[in-house]
Design a protein around this motif. Structure first.
Motif, PDB file in Angstrom:
ATOM      1  N   ILE A  56       0.816  -1.217   0.000  1.00 46.41           N
ATOM      2  CA  ILE A  56       0.000   0.000   0.000  1.00 46.41           C
ATOM      3  C   ILE A  56       0.847   1.263   0.000  1.00 46.41           C
ATOM      4  O   ILE A  56       0.527   2.255  -0.664  1.00 46.41           O
ATOM      5  CB  ILE A  56      -0.957  -0.004   1.216  1.00 46.41           C
ATOM      6  N   LYS A  57       1.980   1.228   0.711  1.00 46.05           N
ATOM      7  CA  LYS A  57       2.703   2.478   0.976  1.00 46.05           C
ATOM      8  C   LYS A  57       4.041   2.632   0.251  1.00 46.05           C
ATOM      9  O   LYS A  57       4.455   3.749  -0.056  1.00 46.05           O
ATOM     10  CB  LYS A  57       2.959   2.611   2.486  1.00 46.05           C
ATOM     11  N   ASN A  58       4.743   1.520   0.000  1.00 45.56           N
ATOM     12  CA  ASN A  58       6.165   1.685  -0.306  1.00 45.56           C
ATOM     13  C   ASN A  58       6.670   1.037  -1.579  1.00 45.56           C
ATOM     14  O   ASN A  58       7.871   1.067  -1.820  1.00 45.56           O
ATOM     15  CB  ASN A  58       7.005   1.140   0.862  1.00 45.56           C
ATOM     16  N   GLN A  59       5.825   0.390  -2.376  1.00 43.77           N
ATOM     17  CA  GLN A  59       6.373  -0.410  -3.467  1.00 43.77           C
ATOM     18  C   GLN A  59       6.049   0.151  -4.840  1.00 43.77           C
ATOM     19  O   GLN A  59       5.009   0.778  -5.052  1.00 43.77           O
ATOM     20  CB  GLN A  59       5.849  -1.852  -3.362  1.00 43.77           C
ATOM     21  N   SER A  60       6.957  -0.146  -5.781  1.00 39.85           N
ATOM     22  CA  SER A  60       6.708   0.177  -7.182  1.00 39.85           C
ATOM     23  C   SER A  60       5.752  -0.855  -7.767  1.00 39.85           C
ATOM     24  O   SER A  60       5.511  -1.914  -7.184  1.00 39.85           O
ATOM     25  CB  SER A  60       8.022   0.148  -7.962  1.00 39.85           C
ATOM     26  N   LEU A  61       5.230  -0.561  -8.959  1.00 41.96           N
ATOM     27  CA  LEU A  61       4.312  -1.491  -9.612  1.00 41.96           C
ATOM     28  C   LEU A  61       4.983  -2.836  -9.871  1.00 41.96           C
ATOM     29  O   LEU A  61       4.382  -3.892  -9.671  1.00 41.96           O
ATOM     30  CB  LEU A  61       3.806  -0.884 -10.918  1.00 41.96           C
ATOM     31  N   ASP A  62       6.241  -2.811 -10.320  1.00 41.71           N
ATOM     32  CA  ASP A  62       6.959  -4.067 -10.584  1.00 41.71           C
ATOM     33  C   ASP A  62       7.071  -4.904  -9.317  1.00 41.71           C
ATOM     34  O   ASP A  62       6.897  -6.131  -9.349  1.00 41.71           O
ATOM     35  CB  ASP A  62       8.354  -3.782 -11.147  1.00 41.71           C
ATOM     36  N   VAL A  76       5.125  -4.758  -6.669  1.00 42.84           N
ATOM     37  CA  VAL A  76       3.787  -5.250  -6.294  1.00 42.84           C
ATOM     38  C   VAL A  76       3.427  -6.473  -7.130  1.00 42.84           C
ATOM     39  O   VAL A  76       2.921  -7.471  -6.607  1.00 42.84           O
ATOM     40  CB  VAL A  76       2.731  -4.133  -6.478  1.00 42.84           C
ATOM     41  N   CYS A  77       3.718  -6.427  -8.430  1.00 42.18           N
ATOM     42  CA  CYS A  77       3.459  -7.589  -9.296  1.00 42.18           C
ATOM     43  C   CYS A  77       4.232  -8.813  -8.817  1.00 42.18           C
ATOM     44  O   CYS A  77       3.714  -9.940  -8.823  1.00 42.18           O
ATOM     45  CB  CYS A  77       3.830  -7.268 -10.743  1.00 42.18           C
ATOM     46  N   GLU A  78       5.462  -8.604  -8.395  1.00 42.10           N
ATOM     47  CA  GLU A  78       6.282  -9.711  -7.902  1.00 42.10           C
ATOM     48  C   GLU A  78       5.672 -10.316  -6.636  1.00 42.10           C
ATOM     49  O   GLU A  78       5.654 -11.535  -6.475  1.00 42.10           O
ATOM     50  CB  GLU A  78       7.699  -9.211  -7.618  1.00 42.10           C
ATOM     51  N   GLU A  79       5.181  -9.438  -5.756  1.00 42.27           N
ATOM     52  CA  GLU A  79       4.521  -9.927  -4.532  1.00 42.27           C
ATOM     53  C   GLU A  79       3.300 -10.778  -4.886  1.00 42.27           C
ATOM     54  O   GLU A  79       3.058 -11.825  -4.270  1.00 42.27           O
ATOM     55  CB  GLU A  79       4.092  -8.756  -3.656  1.00 42.27           C
ATOM     56  N   PHE A  80       2.527 -10.340  -5.877  1.00 44.28           N
ATOM     57  CA  PHE A  80       1.337 -11.095  -6.278  1.00 44.28           C
ATOM     58  C   PHE A  80       1.718 -12.409  -6.968  1.00 44.28           C
ATOM     59  O   PHE A  80       1.021 -13.422  -6.813  1.00 44.28           O
ATOM     60  CB  PHE A  80       0.446 -10.231  -7.187  1.00 44.28           C
ATOM     61  N   ASP A  81       2.810 -12.407  -7.720  1.00 44.70           N
ATOM     62  CA  ASP A  81       3.290 -13.661  -8.332  1.00 44.70           C
ATOM     63  C   ASP A  81       3.622 -14.688  -7.251  1.00 44.70           C
ATOM     64  O   ASP A  81       3.246 -15.866  -7.344  1.00 44.70           O
ATOM     65  CB  ASP A  81       4.539 -13.399  -9.186  1.00 44.70           C
ATOM     66  N   LYS A  82       4.343 -14.241  -6.235  1.00 47.03           N
ATOM     67  CA  LYS A  82       4.721 -15.144  -5.146  1.00 47.03           C
ATOM     68  C   LYS A  82       3.489 -15.670  -4.417  1.00 47.03           C
ATOM     69  O   LYS A  82       3.401 -16.851  -4.092  1.00 47.03           O
ATOM     70  CB  LYS A  82       5.642 -14.428  -4.162  1.00 47.03           C
ATOM     71  N   LYS A  83       2.545 -14.766  -4.161  1.00 51.57           N
ATOM     72  CA  LYS A  83       1.332 -15.183  -3.451  1.00 51.57           C
ATOM     73  C   LYS A  83       0.523 -16.168  -4.282  1.00 51.57           C
ATOM     74  O   LYS A  83      -0.051 -17.133  -3.757  1.00 51.57           O
ATOM     75  CB  LYS A  83       0.490 -13.952  -3.109  1.00 51.57           C
ATOM     76  N   GLU A  84       0.485 -15.953  -5.588  1.00 53.03           N
ATOM     77  CA  GLU A  84      -0.240 -16.881  -6.467  1.00 53.03           C
ATOM     78  C   GLU A  84       0.344 -18.291  -6.369  1.00 53.03           C
ATOM     79  O   GLU A  84      -0.405 -19.277  -6.282  1.00 53.03           O
ATOM     80  CB  GLU A  84      -0.184 -16.384  -7.907  1.00 53.03           C
TER      81      GLU A  84
END
Length: 278
Positions: free
Chosen positions: A71-77, A79-87
């Motif tokens: 929410i506060k500190n990440q770039s779009l890239d 954030v996408c990486e975080e969602f890839d890992k969560k997936e």
């Protein structure tokens, strides 16, 4: 001027405890404004948006730290990486839940239907399995017949991790079927897993894991009672019946416990078994 709402109003609106909202504020996930004079916290539309984002992320199993960072500190890239890992994590969990559901559903159906097969002789193909033994009758031992428990633990660890896809299984070696004394017949207890799943769990044949191919077999269900009645029950209800009906046993019988009950200090155990035939 932006409309502002007190923390209590937002708590009631979204059914979120005030303590949780304050915790989110402490973790800097949300940043409501604060009236220096009254000390009240006020939520505007922007803060509510952050809160909604946080709720969605938490529902998707992101940690508080990940939620704050996204929410506060990440770039779009990033954030996408975080969602890839969560997936990937959620897909693994889905696989685990599917295996659990399959195990529960299969066990339920077998417990509901086994009486239709009790004592019946049904020709079929046995399932393709990989089997690993860890016990001969009541003696714990490795596949190489070592009784060293540390070595046995190393062998069993991947099988335990594969539960419930791995299923407790008994196996009666073919040469032992005509043992002079039925009570002295050697048989094994272990785990088995469907051959098509074995590579997924790194439990392929080899290194003590034995392949059980699909062949012509007899399927039936038999009943045993308390400890020490298993092998005699197998001979009386399965072996004798198959031989009397003219079938020639050609391989090692194996099977699994369907259900075990205890009433009035009396055990009843029900086993399914496949017996290879010519």
């Amino acid at each position: 001027m932006n409309k502002k709402y007190k923390i209590g109003d937002i708590s009631k609106l979204l059914n979120i405890p005030v303590q949780t909202l304050r915790f989110y504020e402490e973790k800097k996930i949300i940043s409501p404004s604060k009236d220096d004079k009254s000390g009240y916290r006020y939520y505007d539309a922007w803060t509510i948006n952050d809160l909604m984002d946080a709720l969605i992320l938490r529902k998707c199993d992101f940690s508080l730290q990940q939620t704050e960072s996204i929410i506060k500190n990440q770039s779009l890239d990033n954030v996408c990486e975080e969602f890839d890992k969560k997936e990937e994590i959620l897909l693994d969990k889905m696989d685990t839940l599917r295996a659990m559901l399959d195990a529960v559903s299969t066990s339920r159906m077998k417990m509901q239907n086994f009486k239709y097969y009790l004592g019946k002789v049904i020709k079929c193909k046995n399932p393709d399995l990989v089997f690993h033994r860890y016990r001969e009758k009541d003696m714990l031992q490795t596949s190489e017949k070592s009784q060293d428990l540390e070595s046995l633990s190393k062998e069993l660890t991947p099988w335990i991790e594969a539960l419930p896809a791995a299923i407790p299984t008994f196996y009666i070696p073919f040469p032992s079927l005509n043992h002079v004394s039925k009570q002295e017949t050697p048989y094994w207890w272990g785990f088995s897993i469907a051959y098509e799943l074995s590579s997924k769990y790194y439990l392929q044949p080899g290194n003590g894991n034995e392949y059980i191919p699909s062949v012509n077999a007899i399927y039936t269900v038999f009943e045993a009672n308390e400890e020490g009645t298993f092998i005699n029950s197998f001979y009386e209800q399965v072996y004798t019946k198959i031989v009397e009906e003219g079938y020639i046993i050609s391989g090692s019988p194996f099977g699994r416990l369907i259900a075990k009950t205890q009433q009035s200090n009396t055990y009843r155990r029900y086993f399914e078994v496949w017996v290879p035939i010519n």
